[in-house]
Design a protein around this motif. Structure first.
Motif, PDB file in Angstrom:
ATOM      1  N   LYS A  48       2.284  -8.681  -0.866  1.00  0.00           N
ATOM      2  CA  LYS A  48       3.052  -8.655   0.373  1.00  0.00           C
ATOM      3  C   LYS A  48       2.519  -7.565   1.307  1.00  0.00           C
ATOM      4  O   LYS A  48       2.334  -6.428   0.911  1.00  0.00           O
ATOM      5  CB  LYS A  48       4.535  -8.410   0.085  1.00  0.00           C
ATOM      6  CG  LYS A  48       5.205  -9.519  -0.697  1.00  0.00           C
ATOM      7  CD  LYS A  48       5.148 -10.854   0.064  1.00  0.00           C
ATOM      8  CE  LYS A  48       5.869 -11.966  -0.684  1.00  0.00           C
ATOM      9  NZ  LYS A  48       5.721 -13.264   0.000  1.00  0.00           N
ATOM     10  N   GLY A  49       2.269  -7.958   2.552  1.00  0.00           N
ATOM     11  CA  GLY A  49       1.757  -7.016   3.535  1.00  0.00           C
ATOM     12  C   GLY A  49       0.247  -6.946   3.591  1.00  0.00           C
ATOM     13  O   GLY A  49      -0.316  -6.271   4.460  1.00  0.00           O
ATOM     14  N   TYR A 275      -0.243  -2.118  -6.923  1.00  0.00           N
ATOM     15  CA  TYR A 275       0.359  -2.281  -5.599  1.00  0.00           C
ATOM     16  C   TYR A 275       1.567  -3.210  -5.670  1.00  0.00           C
ATOM     17  O   TYR A 275       2.646  -2.890  -5.153  1.00  0.00           O
ATOM     18  CB  TYR A 275      -0.688  -2.855  -4.641  1.00  0.00           C
ATOM     19  CG  TYR A 275      -0.162  -3.212  -3.262  1.00  0.00           C
ATOM     20  CD1 TYR A 275      -0.146  -2.274  -2.241  1.00  0.00           C
ATOM     21  CD2 TYR A 275       0.299  -4.501  -2.979  1.00  0.00           C
ATOM     22  CE1 TYR A 275       0.323  -2.602  -0.969  1.00  0.00           C
ATOM     23  CE2 TYR A 275       0.756  -4.842  -1.720  1.00  0.00           C
ATOM     24  CZ  TYR A 275       0.772  -3.883  -0.717  1.00  0.00           C
ATOM     25  OH  TYR A 275       1.245  -4.209   0.530  1.00  0.00           O
ATOM     26  N   ALA A 276       1.394  -4.360  -6.321  1.00  0.00           N
ATOM     27  CA  ALA A 276       2.467  -5.359  -6.360  1.00  0.00           C
ATOM     28  C   ALA A 276       3.710  -4.821  -7.065  1.00  0.00           C
ATOM     29  O   ALA A 276       4.840  -5.051  -6.606  1.00  0.00           O
ATOM     30  CB  ALA A 276       1.968  -6.625  -7.058  1.00  0.00           C
ATOM     31  N   LYS A 279       5.346  -2.167  -4.729  1.00  0.00           N
ATOM     32  CA  LYS A 279       5.850  -2.820  -3.520  1.00  0.00           C
ATOM     33  C   LYS A 279       7.130  -3.595  -3.830  1.00  0.00           C
ATOM     34  O   LYS A 279       8.111  -3.549  -3.073  1.00  0.00           O
ATOM     35  CB  LYS A 279       4.782  -3.765  -2.972  1.00  0.00           C
ATOM     36  CG  LYS A 279       4.956  -4.132  -1.515  1.00  0.00           C
ATOM     37  CD  LYS A 279       4.543  -3.003  -0.604  1.00  0.00           C
ATOM     38  CE  LYS A 279       4.503  -3.432   0.844  1.00  0.00           C
ATOM     39  NZ  LYS A 279       4.204  -2.307   1.758  1.00  0.00           N
ATOM     40  N   ALA A 283      10.890  -2.874  -2.444  1.00  0.00           N
ATOM     41  CA  ALA A 283      11.557  -3.951  -1.701  1.00  0.00           C
ATOM     42  C   ALA A 283      12.909  -4.302  -2.293  1.00  0.00           C
ATOM     43  O   ALA A 283      13.829  -4.705  -1.570  1.00  0.00           O
ATOM     44  CB  ALA A 283      10.665  -5.191  -1.671  1.00  0.00           C
ATOM     45  N   GLU A 289      10.293   4.666  -1.091  1.00  0.00           N
ATOM     46  CA  GLU A 289       8.883   4.641  -0.739  1.00  0.00           C
ATOM     47  C   GLU A 289       8.139   5.899  -1.179  1.00  0.00           C
ATOM     48  O   GLU A 289       6.905   5.890  -1.256  1.00  0.00           O
ATOM     49  CB  GLU A 289       8.718   4.420   0.764  1.00  0.00           C
ATOM     50  CG  GLU A 289       9.089   3.005   1.188  1.00  0.00           C
ATOM     51  CD  GLU A 289       8.668   2.693   2.614  1.00  0.00           C
ATOM     52  OE1 GLU A 289       8.261   3.627   3.334  1.00  0.00           O
ATOM     53  OE2 GLU A 289       8.746   1.510   2.990  1.00  0.00           O
ATOM     54  N   ILE A 292       5.522   5.527  -3.925  1.00  0.00           N
ATOM     55  CA  ILE A 292       4.157   5.118  -3.603  1.00  0.00           C
ATOM     56  C   ILE A 292       3.275   6.347  -3.442  1.00  0.00           C
ATOM     57  O   ILE A 292       2.175   6.429  -3.999  1.00  0.00           O
ATOM     58  CB  ILE A 292       4.140   4.259  -2.328  1.00  0.00           C
ATOM     59  CG1 ILE A 292       4.872   2.941  -2.578  1.00  0.00           C
ATOM     60  CG2 ILE A 292       2.712   4.026  -1.837  1.00  0.00           C
ATOM     61  CD1 ILE A 292       5.157   2.138  -1.321  1.00  0.00           C
ATOM     62  N   TYR A 310      -4.538  -0.480  -1.595  1.00  0.00           N
ATOM     63  CA  TYR A 310      -3.909  -1.368  -0.633  1.00  0.00           C
ATOM     64  C   TYR A 310      -2.789  -0.666   0.131  1.00  0.00           C
ATOM     65  O   TYR A 310      -2.302  -1.194   1.125  1.00  0.00           O
ATOM     66  CB  TYR A 310      -3.363  -2.610  -1.347  1.00  0.00           C
ATOM     67  CG  TYR A 310      -4.422  -3.366  -2.107  1.00  0.00           C
ATOM     68  CD1 TYR A 310      -5.256  -4.272  -1.455  1.00  0.00           C
ATOM     69  CD2 TYR A 310      -4.641  -3.144  -3.467  1.00  0.00           C
ATOM     70  CE1 TYR A 310      -6.256  -4.953  -2.139  1.00  0.00           C
ATOM     71  CE2 TYR A 310      -5.625  -3.804  -4.166  1.00  0.00           C
ATOM     72  CZ  TYR A 310      -6.438  -4.705  -3.501  1.00  0.00           C
ATOM     73  OH  TYR A 310      -7.439  -5.354  -4.186  1.00  0.00           O
ATOM     74  N   PHE A 311      -2.401   0.506  -0.341  1.00  0.00           N
ATOM     75  CA  PHE A 311      -1.388   1.317   0.332  1.00  0.00           C
ATOM     76  C   PHE A 311      -1.983   2.202   1.425  1.00  0.00           C
ATOM     77  O   PHE A 311      -1.262   3.024   1.999  1.00  0.00           O
ATOM     78  CB  PHE A 311      -0.668   2.215  -0.675  1.00  0.00           C
ATOM     79  CG  PHE A 311       0.287   1.514  -1.586  1.00  0.00           C
ATOM     80  CD1 PHE A 311       1.382   0.825  -1.086  1.00  0.00           C
ATOM     81  CD2 PHE A 311       0.100   1.557  -2.959  1.00  0.00           C
ATOM     82  CE1 PHE A 311       2.285   0.186  -1.943  1.00  0.00           C
ATOM     83  CE2 PHE A 311       0.995   0.925  -3.817  1.00  0.00           C
ATOM     84  CZ  PHE A 311       2.089   0.243  -3.314  1.00  0.00           C
ATOM     85  N   ASP A 314       0.011   2.305   4.681  1.00  0.00           N
ATOM     86  CA  ASP A 314       1.337   2.901   4.468  1.00  0.00           C
ATOM     87  C   ASP A 314       1.227   4.417   4.292  1.00  0.00           C
ATOM     88  O   ASP A 314       2.006   5.180   4.855  1.00  0.00           O
ATOM     89  CB  ASP A 314       1.998   2.301   3.220  1.00  0.00           C
ATOM     90  CG  ASP A 314       2.255   0.814   3.340  1.00  0.00           C
ATOM     91  OD1 ASP A 314       2.597   0.362   4.444  1.00  0.00           O
ATOM     92  OD2 ASP A 314       2.117   0.108   2.337  1.00  0.00           O
TER      93      ASP A 314
END
Length: 321
Positions: A48-49, A275-276, A279, A283, A289, A292, A310-311, A314
């Motif tokens: 996602k994202g 990441y998944a 995330k 969520a 957050e 992370i 992948y962050f 962010d």
């Protein structure tokens, strides 16, 4: 004498002053998936994202990356055509080669690293050339991997990152790059790349699920640490400029051990499964957050000099305030 470590935790100012590890935007490398075709970006269901970008939609992403102060990207290509030799991987007009030129036209100073492998390009989904028994043939694979590396350098890549885990590939690519006038192009080798369950979302993102079997004949056994040191030593001997551990969070001990053993720049890849998980937890309100940032900081604390994540966007937003 009264021993009170809490004196150095009294307020934010003193905690910042004595902080041992810092995470900076300049530590982050952002993976980009580039697909053939026209049209807009396509969100990756399992990430996602994170999106697959076409060449015509790529400008939006590059502008955001530059605005956030991210200086490094790692490219993965998703071609239309696949065959048993992964020929689109070394096609001078292949999707990654075109993406390098596009990115350099949009942001000349953005540092472009390219993943060198064959799994996204082969019809069987393995990272090299298969022999008649379905085993990945090491030397035949090296020939094509060398062609891929040179084609990326010719297109304007700043660094190449072989992720195939064939024996001797760093030395072979170094020779090929040097022979073609690219002795200034560094190699960031996926030196300790484990056969991990945490790659699942990436394989969906890149369309690189093996058609049969698994990758355990060339990726490392998750139980081994001494083997990682041997792999890193070989890559350094063959000319790697940066070595890498992949995945990161479940292999922090490997990161630390490599950093303690070798005086080399060390990268770590915070992979798609990591990441998944985070995330999804954020969520669903299970974590905030800050988790992370904490997880990524742990990779830096373990000894990584740079983190592929992948962050990155962010984290860049958080670090820029």
């Amino acid at each position: 004498m009264d021993k009170r470590p809490r004196r150095l935790r009294y307020n934010p100012q003193i905690r910042t002053l004595v902080r041992e590890t810092s995470l900076e935007v300049s530590d982050l490398i952002y993976p980009l998936f580039i697909k053939e075709g026209k049209g807009q970006k396509e969100e990756i269901h399992s990430l996602k994202g994170i999106y697959r970008w076409t060449l015509e939609s790529l400008e939006e992403e590059i502008n955001e990356i530059v605005a956030l102060g991210i200086e490094y990207v790692l490219l993965f290509g998703i071609p239309y055509h696949k065959d048993n030799k992964g020929s689109e991987a070394y096609n001078k007009e292949g999707i990654v080669q075109q993406a390098i030129r596009k990115i350099k036209s949009l942001a000349p100073h953005l540092y472009v690293i390219t993943d060198v492998c064959m799994c996204e390009y082969t019809s069987h989904g393995h990272c090299g050339i298969l022999d008649e028994k379905g085993y990945v043939h090491n030397e035949k694979s090296l020939y094509y991997l060398g062609q891929i590396a040179v084609s990326h350098a010719e297109a304007g890549a700043d660094m190449i990152a072989p992720s195939d885990m064939m024996d001797g590939r760093v030395g072979y690519m170094r020779h090929e790059l040097d022979e073609h006038g690219f002795n200034h192009i560094p190699i960031m080798s996926y030196s300790a790349k484990y056969a991990s369950s945490f790659y699942g979302p990436f394989r969906e993102a890149a369309g690189s699920v093996p058609a049969f079997g698994d990758r355990k004949t060339y990726q490392m056994d998750m139980a081994n640490t001494n083997e990682a040191l041997r792999e890193v030593a070989l890559d350094i001997e063959e000319g790697a400029d940066i070595v890498m551990v992949k995945p990161a969070l479940s292999y922090l001990d490997i990161i630390r051990r490599i950093k303690d053993t070798y005086n080399m720049p060390l990268a770590a890849y915070q992979v798609s499964g990591e990441y998944a998980m985070l995330k999804m937890a954020v969520a669903n309100g299970l974590l905030n957050e800050e988790a992370i940032y904490e997880a990524t900081l742990s990779i830096k604390r373990a000894g990584a000099d740079m983190i592929i994540t992948y962050f990155a966007k962010d984290l860049a937003r958080k670090l820029k305030g």
